[in-house]
Design a protein around this motif. Structure first.
Motif: not given
Length: 289
Positions: A17-22, A32-35, A99-103
């Motif tokens: 998870t990121v605030g915005r995609r690079p 954050g990170f999850a499997l 990203d922060g918008g769920g996309e």
């Protein structure tokens, strides 16, 4: 209860998870990170089971550290795994950035899914015994075609979610009874879809539309939710649709749109798929409004 055979993929999703995609060439800090076990086939199988179906999964995992967890997530959901084979090499994985918008953006590595190159006698028996066969395009197209042909020959409804989208041979489309696409896929595959009897198009928050074999049209609005992550929402939609297809397109669309919307309210693919009671409650609340 509909009997459903899913011939498809199962992956371990590596979700960041990121605030915005690079942007290309840019590095950003993750939050954050999850499997999370996923894969279009597995997600749709779990979604169909939780929406009230009786599901058997036909697929493959590798011999790596992810294999046991992938098998377990299906079993815990009540999906039959007697046809989930183990092959040498890695299981399928998907690298997902939300990203922060769920996309999201997704990279899929086929792994064991790419080695699903033939159907066994037992696989074919599972398909023939089902009311609905669900397929996607994260396994070899030749295997999808073989499964669809066997289903058609035995009176099983063939439902295809042609994703990841690609051009398919005409012989594949000739075996499809129901196609489930998003708007972009629908535009790209318009010519091929014209020959499919039943076409459902997902419209995101707006719900979904249906076109029948005689050109009849239906639309189903979405339900308002707070979106956290759209990963797996389309798979949840498709699974619920298959579980209720025997009740007619209008009822199936209502279940599918509701389940798909609920799936966007949690992080991850398989972890976000709603249970039967959640879908029923949301349907009742929508009907009361």
């Amino acid at each position: 209860m509909a009997r459903i055979a899913v011939v498809g993929s199962i992956n371990m999703d590596l979700v960041t998870t990121v605030g915005r995609r690079p942007e290309p060439g840019e590095t950003v800090s993750g939050e954050g990170f999850a499997l999370v076990p996923g894969g279009k086939g597995s997600n749709q199988a779990i979604a169909a089971q939780r929406a009230g179906g009786d599901v058997e999964f036909v697929g493959a995992v590798g011999d790596d550290v992810f294999a046991a967890a992938l098998r377990e997530v299906l079993s815990k959901a009540g999906v039959g795994v007697s046809r989930l084979r183990a092959v040498d090499g890695p299981s399928g994985i998907a690298a997902i950035v939300v990203d922060g918008g769920g996309e999201n953006s997704i990279i899929v590595v086929a792994g064991a899914n790419g080695r699903m190159t033939e159907l066994t006698v037992a696989d074919r028996e599972t398909i023939a015994a089902a009311d609905v066969l669900m397929c996607q395009l994260e396994i070899p197209v030749a295997t999808v075609l073989a499964a669809a042909r066997h289903a058609r020959a035995n009176g099983t409804v063939v439902m295809l979610n042609p994703s990841p989208v690609r051009e398919l041979p005409a012989e594949v489309w000739a075996e499809i009874d129901v196609a489930v696409v998003n708007e972009g896929e629908g535009e790209q595959l318009a010519a091929a879809l014209s020959g499919v009897p039943h076409v459902i198009t997902t419209l995101g928050a707006a719900g979904a539309s249906y076109r029948g074999p005689r050109g009849e049209m239906l639309s189903q609005p979405g339900i308002p939710v707070r979106v956290v992550d759209t990963t797996g929402a389309g798979d949840t939609f498709t699974g619920a649709l298959a579980a209720h297809w025997h009740r007619g397109p209008r009822t199936a669309l209502a279940w599918a749109c509701t389940a798909g919307a609920l799936a966007t309210t949690k992080l991850g693919a398989s972890a976000s798929i709603p249970e039967l009671a959640e879908i029923r409650r949301a349907l009742a609340e929508a009907g009361a409004r």
